[in-house]
Design a protein around this motif. Structure first.
Motif, PDB file in Angstrom:
ATOM      1  N   LEU A 108       0.757  -1.248   0.052  1.00  0.00           N
ATOM      2  CA  LEU A 108       0.060   0.066  -0.009  1.00  0.00           C
ATOM      3  C   LEU A 108       0.855   1.394   0.197  1.00  0.00           C
ATOM      4  O   LEU A 108       0.443   2.287  -0.824  1.00  0.00           O
ATOM      5  N   LEU A 109       1.901   1.278   0.795  1.00  0.00           N
ATOM      6  CA  LEU A 109       2.816   2.295   0.953  1.00  0.00           C
ATOM      7  C   LEU A 109       3.469   2.577  -0.437  1.00  0.00           C
ATOM      8  O   LEU A 109       3.633   3.906  -0.879  1.00  0.00           O
ATOM      9  N   ILE A 110       3.964   1.462  -1.074  1.00  0.00           N
ATOM     10  CA  ILE A 110       4.521   1.598  -2.511  1.00  0.00           C
ATOM     11  C   ILE A 110       3.462   2.331  -3.556  1.00  0.00           C
ATOM     12  O   ILE A 110       3.648   3.234  -4.214  1.00  0.00           O
ATOM     13  N   ASN A 111       2.368   1.891  -3.374  1.00  0.00           N
ATOM     14  CA  ASN A 111       1.181   2.747  -4.333  1.00  0.00           C
ATOM     15  C   ASN A 111       1.059   4.039  -3.892  1.00  0.00           C
ATOM     16  O   ASN A 111       0.869   4.895  -4.773  1.00  0.00           O
ATOM     17  N   VAL A 112       0.972   4.443  -2.624  1.00  0.00           N
ATOM     18  CA  VAL A 112       0.842   5.796  -2.312  1.00  0.00           C
ATOM     19  C   VAL A 112       1.989   6.690  -2.744  1.00  0.00           C
ATOM     20  O   VAL A 112       1.955   7.712  -3.268  1.00  0.00           O
ATOM     21  N   TYR A 113       3.390   6.018  -2.438  1.00  0.00           N
ATOM     22  CA  TYR A 113       4.691   6.886  -3.036  1.00  0.00           C
ATOM     23  C   TYR A 113       4.450   7.006  -4.427  1.00  0.00           C
ATOM     24  O   TYR A 113       4.873   8.144  -4.935  1.00  0.00           O
ATOM     25  N   PHE A 114       4.092   5.875  -5.198  1.00  0.00           N
ATOM     26  CA  PHE A 114       4.247   6.123  -6.728  1.00  0.00           C
ATOM     27  C   PHE A 114       2.887   6.652  -7.456  1.00  0.00           C
ATOM     28  O   PHE A 114       2.791   6.885  -8.457  1.00  0.00           O
ATOM     29  N   ASN A 115       1.996   7.083  -6.485  1.00  0.00           N
ATOM     30  CA  ASN A 115       0.753   7.615  -7.027  1.00  0.00           C
ATOM     31  C   ASN A 115       0.896   9.000  -7.779  1.00  0.00           C
ATOM     32  O   ASN A 115       0.307   9.140  -8.760  1.00  0.00           O
ATOM     33  N   GLY A 116       2.010   9.770  -7.562  1.00  0.00           N
ATOM     34  CA  GLY A 116       2.223  10.989  -8.065  1.00  0.00           C
ATOM     35  C   GLY A 116       2.391  10.775  -9.612  1.00  0.00           C
ATOM     36  O   GLY A 116       2.246  11.390 -10.729  1.00  0.00           O
ATOM     37  N   PHE A 117       3.563   9.521  -9.675  1.00  0.00           N
ATOM     38  CA  PHE A 117       4.010   9.174 -10.926  1.00  0.00           C
ATOM     39  C   PHE A 117       2.995   8.511 -11.749  1.00  0.00           C
ATOM     40  O   PHE A 117       2.929   8.745 -13.169  1.00  0.00           O
ATOM     41  N   ASP A 118       2.138   7.675 -11.190  1.00  0.00           N
ATOM     42  CA  ASP A 118       0.705   7.448 -12.131  1.00  0.00           C
ATOM     43  C   ASP A 118       0.094   8.480 -12.511  1.00  0.00           C
ATOM     44  O   ASP A 118      -0.356   8.416 -13.700  1.00  0.00           O
ATOM     45  N   GLN A 119      -0.221   9.426 -11.620  1.00  0.00           N
ATOM     46  CA  GLN A 119      -0.854  10.547 -12.204  1.00  0.00           C
ATOM     47  C   GLN A 119      -0.093  11.445 -13.546  1.00  0.00           C
ATOM     48  O   GLN A 119      -0.868  11.744 -14.311  1.00  0.00           O
ATOM     49  N   GLN A 141      11.172  11.568 -19.939  1.00  0.00           N
ATOM     50  CA  GLN A 141      10.207  12.058 -19.159  1.00  0.00           C
ATOM     51  C   GLN A 141      10.106  11.167 -17.547  1.00  0.00           C
ATOM     52  O   GLN A 141      10.038  11.589 -16.599  1.00  0.00           O
ATOM     53  N   VAL A 142       9.864   9.847 -17.988  1.00  0.00           N
ATOM     54  CA  VAL A 142       9.727   9.070 -16.850  1.00  0.00           C
ATOM     55  C   VAL A 142      10.897   9.011 -15.892  1.00  0.00           C
ATOM     56  O   VAL A 142      10.705   9.032 -14.645  1.00  0.00           O
ATOM     57  N   MET A 143      11.967   8.783 -16.411  1.00  0.00           N
ATOM     58  CA  MET A 143      13.120   8.926 -15.595  1.00  0.00           C
ATOM     59  C   MET A 143      13.516  10.183 -14.913  1.00  0.00           C
ATOM     60  O   MET A 143      13.887  10.211 -13.701  1.00  0.00           O
ATOM     61  N   LYS A 144      13.143  11.195 -15.406  1.00  0.00           N
ATOM     62  CA  LYS A 144      13.371  12.521 -14.929  1.00  0.00           C
ATOM     63  C   LYS A 144      12.555  12.616 -13.743  1.00  0.00           C
ATOM     64  O   LYS A 144      12.951  13.263 -12.744  1.00  0.00           O
ATOM     65  N   PHE A 145      11.155  12.150 -13.983  1.00  0.00           N
ATOM     66  CA  PHE A 145      10.444  12.195 -12.698  1.00  0.00           C
ATOM     67  C   PHE A 145      10.659  11.389 -11.513  1.00  0.00           C
ATOM     68  O   PHE A 145      10.493  11.899 -10.583  1.00  0.00           O
ATOM     69  N   LEU A 146      10.826  10.197 -12.151  1.00  0.00           N
ATOM     70  CA  LEU A 146      11.467   9.215 -10.935  1.00  0.00           C
ATOM     71  C   LEU A 146      12.788   9.544 -10.167  1.00  0.00           C
ATOM     72  O   LEU A 146      12.520   9.354  -8.884  1.00  0.00           O
ATOM     73  N   GLU A 147      13.553  10.108 -10.869  1.00  0.00           N
ATOM     74  CA  GLU A 147      14.802  10.517 -10.279  1.00  0.00           C
ATOM     75  C   GLU A 147      14.809  11.916  -9.846  1.00  0.00           C
ATOM     76  O   GLU A 147      15.696  12.292  -8.712  1.00  0.00           O
ATOM     77  N   GLY A 148      14.003  12.760 -10.264  1.00  0.00           N
ATOM     78  CA  GLY A 148      13.803  14.160  -9.721  1.00  0.00           C
ATOM     79  C   GLY A 148      12.745  14.111  -8.446  1.00  0.00           C
ATOM     80  O   GLY A 148      13.283  14.540  -7.460  1.00  0.00           O
ATOM     81  N   LYS A 149      11.710  13.928  -8.808  1.00  0.00           N
ATOM     82  CA  LYS A 149      10.576  14.321  -7.702  1.00  0.00           C
ATOM     83  C   LYS A 149      10.385  12.938  -6.653  1.00  0.00           C
ATOM     84  O   LYS A 149      10.256  13.412  -5.648  1.00  0.00           O
ATOM     85  N   LEU A 150      10.667  11.837  -7.256  1.00  0.00           N
ATOM     86  CA  LEU A 150      10.699  10.802  -6.314  1.00  0.00           C
ATOM     87  C   LEU A 150      11.839  10.409  -5.640  1.00  0.00           C
ATOM     88  O   LEU A 150      12.097   9.548  -4.663  1.00  0.00           O
ATOM     89  N   GLU A 151      13.064  10.776  -6.218  1.00  0.00           N
ATOM     90  CA  GLU A 151      14.313  10.675  -5.724  1.00  0.00           C
ATOM     91  C   GLU A 151      15.020   9.270  -5.573  1.00  0.00           C
ATOM     92  O   GLU A 151      15.229   8.662  -4.548  1.00  0.00           O
ATOM     93  N   LEU A 152      14.351   8.446  -6.827  1.00  0.00           N
ATOM     94  CA  LEU A 152      14.742   7.139  -7.096  1.00  0.00           C
ATOM     95  C   LEU A 152      15.746   6.954  -8.028  1.00  0.00           C
ATOM     96  O   LEU A 152      16.004   7.579  -8.876  1.00  0.00           O
ATOM     97  N   LYS A 153      16.713   5.962  -7.727  1.00  0.00           N
ATOM     98  CA  LYS A 153      17.848   5.516  -8.675  1.00  0.00           C
ATOM     99  C   LYS A 153      17.203   4.563  -9.721  1.00  0.00           C
ATOM    100  O   LYS A 153      16.827   3.417  -9.301  1.00  0.00           O
ATOM    101  N   VAL A 154      17.146   4.960 -11.008  1.00  0.00           N
ATOM    102  CA  VAL A 154      16.861   4.033 -12.097  1.00  0.00           C
ATOM    103  C   VAL A 154      18.033   3.467 -12.869  1.00  0.00           C
ATOM    104  O   VAL A 154      19.125   4.259 -13.134  1.00  0.00           O
ATOM    105  N   ASP A 155      17.819   2.448 -13.141  1.00  0.00           N
ATOM    106  CA  ASP A 155      19.081   1.555 -13.873  1.00  0.00           C
ATOM    107  C   ASP A 155      18.930   2.023 -15.240  1.00  0.00           C
ATOM    108  O   ASP A 155      18.111   1.499 -16.118  1.00  0.00           O
ATOM    109  N   GLY A 156      19.662   3.115 -15.825  1.00  0.00           N
ATOM    110  CA  GLY A 156      19.218   3.563 -17.380  1.00  0.00           C
ATOM    111  C   GLY A 156      19.723   2.627 -18.293  1.00  0.00           C
ATOM    112  O   GLY A 156      19.060   2.466 -19.350  1.00  0.00           O
ATOM    113  N   LEU A 157      20.676   1.746 -17.940  1.00  0.00           N
ATOM    114  CA  LEU A 157      21.101   0.738 -18.848  1.00  0.00           C
ATOM    115  C   LEU A 157      20.134  -0.370 -19.136  1.00  0.00           C
ATOM    116  O   LEU A 157      19.611  -0.909 -20.249  1.00  0.00           O
ATOM    117  N   LYS A 158      19.575  -0.621 -18.104  1.00  0.00           N
ATOM    118  CA  LYS A 158      18.415  -2.133 -18.209  1.00  0.00           C
ATOM    119  C   LYS A 158      16.832  -1.275 -18.480  1.00  0.00           C
ATOM    120  O   LYS A 158      16.060  -2.066 -19.066  1.00  0.00           O
TER     121      LYS A 158
END
Length: 754
Positions: free
Chosen positions: A246-257, A317-334
């Motif tokens: 549930l907390l994962i869904n809450v945290y990613f809700n901004g990304f989903d929107q 745009q997806v990587m910018k939002f996840l790394e910027g607003k959600l402060e997550l580390k995305v594996d750009g190679l994969k």
């Protein structure tokens, strides 16, 4: 022998959750505080706390309510919907727990238990005890009511009726003409550094400092750990907290929107038109650009039906939002863009690829067409035989009726009476027979031609000099007969109708072929396959097969009873069948279960009793039948016919096989008194102690090493290895069969064994 039945040690020190300012609970009156609330009552209670755009004081006014806590206890039970008050009271007081929550005196740390691993260099794990599990479940229920309707439609996992198979059905039924896609892959990291960000997201909808404090304390005590990029979320492992999904869904809700806004923007720029109206009479096909997205917890798949440049912009745009607003580390190679038609992509433990419709629904082969025609001819021959037999029986029955009536007339002097009237019934029977005979006659073109030739050809009454010498009534009767023969029996009309039907069928086949060809060239569908190579690797690693790929026994299971051995194999097989039942190559998974697992079980039973495989088959049969204490035969493993008839069961979120495959519960012999069952709120004392044996510890393999471990296959935390758990017969049955997991058991109540 079992010695010193002590429960695991708890963490000793105690820290206040929030500031010393304590609020008094303002719980609404409840006529029966010992009865759990219904879900509708709980929803009304939560909505009652909504004011000025936020929910306020949910812990003190909702979670701390004894009926809500009892409902949480009820949700934690695996076998019954009702929780006995003594079962809860024997563990803790619900009223006292409610007062602790309402007065902000609840101590999370004292309800946490650190599980020490069996090996020296192993990692420890902090698990909540049953009291803390109830609080976590109560908080989860409340947050679910607050957020569930606010989540987007493509957010799956941790929601009722929104699981893996629901997401797969959406991909198969809704995604049209995919061209490019990419899967967002995160670096393995825990969400502990983002707790402040998570709390800010929660505070946007909920004004409750006590709730925020409990969530922070759960992270501080390591009871709640969320690791992105791992392989344990949504698999029923004990290291997953009940609040994680549930907390994962809450945290990613901004990304989903954000993704939903991009989808709506693309839809406005590329509206959907009816191709028949816009491009009628043209060979041009209109394909609007679409964006599809599916997120299951931390697994994100984005699909486009447009150009690669559009997909690249969307990925950025997806990587910018996840790394910027959600402060997550995305594996750009994969997180690379792949062609949907030429490359497979792994998602939700299955392999996806865009294919033409004929790959999913291939046309019949020539061999199949010949077999179908042969079957149709056999049916026609059988129908003719049945018709001839029916006519023979009718003739015999009719003759019997006439002979009976004639004898009665002779005996009664020409007149006799019945006690009951059968004239209408006999007339109805003969009318039905006559109608069926006429219908069968008119349906046969050969019979019509035969009788038409007999009634119309070569008759002397058709000659004029003969007709002039006969009475006019006879000539008129003959002409009327010929008119009726031409009207009803003349085969020309029937032949024309038959030819017209054949032409219509041929035209329909040509039209279907043309439509199928056009669809083959202009449409792409989603094919979902089970990763059969990974399944075979898992079968080999678990010990079901040898290096040659043939079934072999598992020595570790010899210590179990025959029934428990069969149940363990049945649990693994059913988990695999349930999880991959929506796949296109489901037949390959059936072979693995029906052959490798079945015969490995037979070889294990034969090895246990020091007999041969043939003797084991004669005793247990291929269906693995076993008798209980009363001599009644039971079958736990799916039969060969049952496996063969299996298809898509339209499940919502079946658990993967990871937890069942990597877990073996070995029964221990003991003369010590029985302990209480460690399943949630189970009061049974007729328990047996089982030792947990984990696959990665038996093989001495690190699950993070994909070369030695099966890729994308999770594992139970190593701290539970060799722990001893007392379980009653019902719950050990459910655990073997995969109906429950270690997440449904209070693992902190293990017992020590010397």
């Amino acid at each position: 022998m079992l010695l010193n039945p002590k429960r695991s040690a708890t963490l000793h020190f105690r820290v206040s959750i929030l500031s010393p300012l304590r609020h008094q609970s303002t719980l609404p009156p409840n006529p029966n505080p010992t009865t759990p609330l219904t879900k509708s009552q709980l929803k009304a209670l939560v909505i009652n706390r909504y004011s000025r755009g936020k929910f306020s004081d949910l812990i003190q006014n909702v979670v701390a309510s004894p009926p809500v806590l009892l409902l949480a206890c009820q949700n934690l039970t695996s076998r019954s919907n009702d929780v006995n008050s003594p079962a809860v009271a024997s563990r803790f007081s619900v009223k006292e727990l409610g007062r602790e929550l309402g007065d902000n005196r609840f101590d999370v740390e004292s309800c946490s238990v650190r599980m020490v691993p069996s090996r020296k260099k192993g990692e420890s794990l902090v698990l909540p005890n049953l009291k803390l599990k109830v609080v976590i479940e109560a908080i989860r229920m409340v947050l679910e009511i607050v957020y569930d309707e606010r989540f987007v439609t493509f957010a799956y996992g941790g929601r009722v009726g929104m699981g893996r198979h629901t997401a797969i059905r959406y991909l198969k039924n809704s995604v049209q003409n995919p061209n490019w896609w990419f899967k967002v892959t995160f670096d393995r990291e825990k969400l502990d550094k983002n707790v402040d960000k998570l709390c800010l997201v929660i505070e946007e909808k909920i004004k409750d400092t006590v709730l925020i404090g409990i969530i922070r304390k759960l992270f501080e005590c390591e009871v709640l750990q969320i690791e992105l990029g791992g392989c344990y979320l949504g698999r029923g492992f004990p290291q997953e907290c009940g609040l994680s999904s549930l907390l994962i869904n809450v945290y990613f809700n901004g990304f989903d929107q954000e993704i939903q806004g991009l989808r709506l923007k693309i839809n406005r720029e590329n509206p959907r038109f009816d191709s028949n109206e816009v491009l009628s009479g043209s060979n041009v096909f209109y394909k609007p650009v679409k964006i599809y997205a599916v997120r299951y917890l931390d697994e994100i798949l984005v699909i486009t039906s447009g150009s690669k440049m559009l997909t690249m912009d969307l990925r950025n745009q997806v990587m910018k939002f996840l790394e910027g607003k959600l402060e997550l580390k995305v594996d750009g190679l994969k997180t690379a863009i792949h062609s949907a038609t030429s490359e497979k992509i792994d998602f939700l433990g299955m392999e996806l690829q865009a294919v033409p419709p004929t790959v999913l629904r291939p046309p019949m082969s020539e061999k199949a067409i010949r077999a179908q025609k042969k079957y149709i001819r056999q049916k026609e021959v059988k129908a003719i035989e049945l018709r001839n037999a029916r006519e023979t029986n009718r003739k015999k029955l009719g003759l019997k009726i006439l002979a009976h009536v004639f004898n009665k007339l002779k005996q009664s002097g020409g007149e006799f009476k019945f006690d009951f009237h059968i004239e209408n019934r006999v007339r109805e029977i003969f009318t039905t027979w006559a109608d069926e005979v006429v219908k069968e006659f008119l349906a046969s073109l050969e019979e019509q031609s035969k009788w038409y030739r007999k009634l119309s050809a070569g008759d002397f009454l058709s000659l004029r000099h003969i007709r002039n010498q006969l009475p006019q009534e006879l000539v008129d009767a003959y002409d009327h007969l010929q008119e009726q023969v031409d009207k009803h029996i003349k085969p020309i009309k029937a032949r024309k109708a038959l030819e017209e039907a054949e032409r219509r069928i041929e035209a329909e086949e040509k039209q279907k072929y043309a439509e199928r060809t056009v669809e083959e060239l202009t449409r792409l569908c989603m094919k979902v396959d089970a990763p059969i190579e990974l399944v075979r690797k898992a079968v080999k690693m678990a010990g079901f097969t040898n290096n040659m790929g043939r079934p072999r026994p598992i020595k570790l299971l010899i210590a179990l009873e025959d029934t428990d051995i069969i149940k363990w194999y049945a649990g693994v097989g059913r988990r695999w069948l349930d999880f991959f039942c929506c796949c296109h190559n489901f037949k390959m998974v059936k072979i693995v279960v029906s052959y490798h697992l079945r015969f490995s079980c037979l070889l294990t039973l034969a090895d246990k009793h020091e007999s041969t495989k043939l003797e084991a088959i004669r005793h247990y049969t291929k269906d693995l039948k076993v008798s209980d204490f009363n001599g009644i035969e039971e079958m736990h493993f799916p039969t060969e016919r049952e496996v063969k008839m299996m298809g898509d069961k339209i499940l919502s979120d079946p658990k993967p096989v990871d937890g069942t495959l990597s877990l073996a519960m070995i029964r221990l012999a003991s003369d010590e008194p029985s302990y209480s069952c460690v399943a949630h709120f189970c009061d049974r004392k007729d328990t047996i102690v089982y030792r947990v044996r984990l696959l990665q510890n038996r093989l001495n393999v690190n699950p993070l090493n994909e070369k030695k471990w099966v890729p994308r296959m999770g594992a139970i935390h190593e701290s539970l290895n060799r722990k001893c758990l007392p379980l009653c017969p019902d719950h050990i049955h459910d655990l073997y069969m995969g109906a429950i997991s270690l997440q449904d058991i209070d693992c902190t109540s293990f017992v020590d064994v010397d």
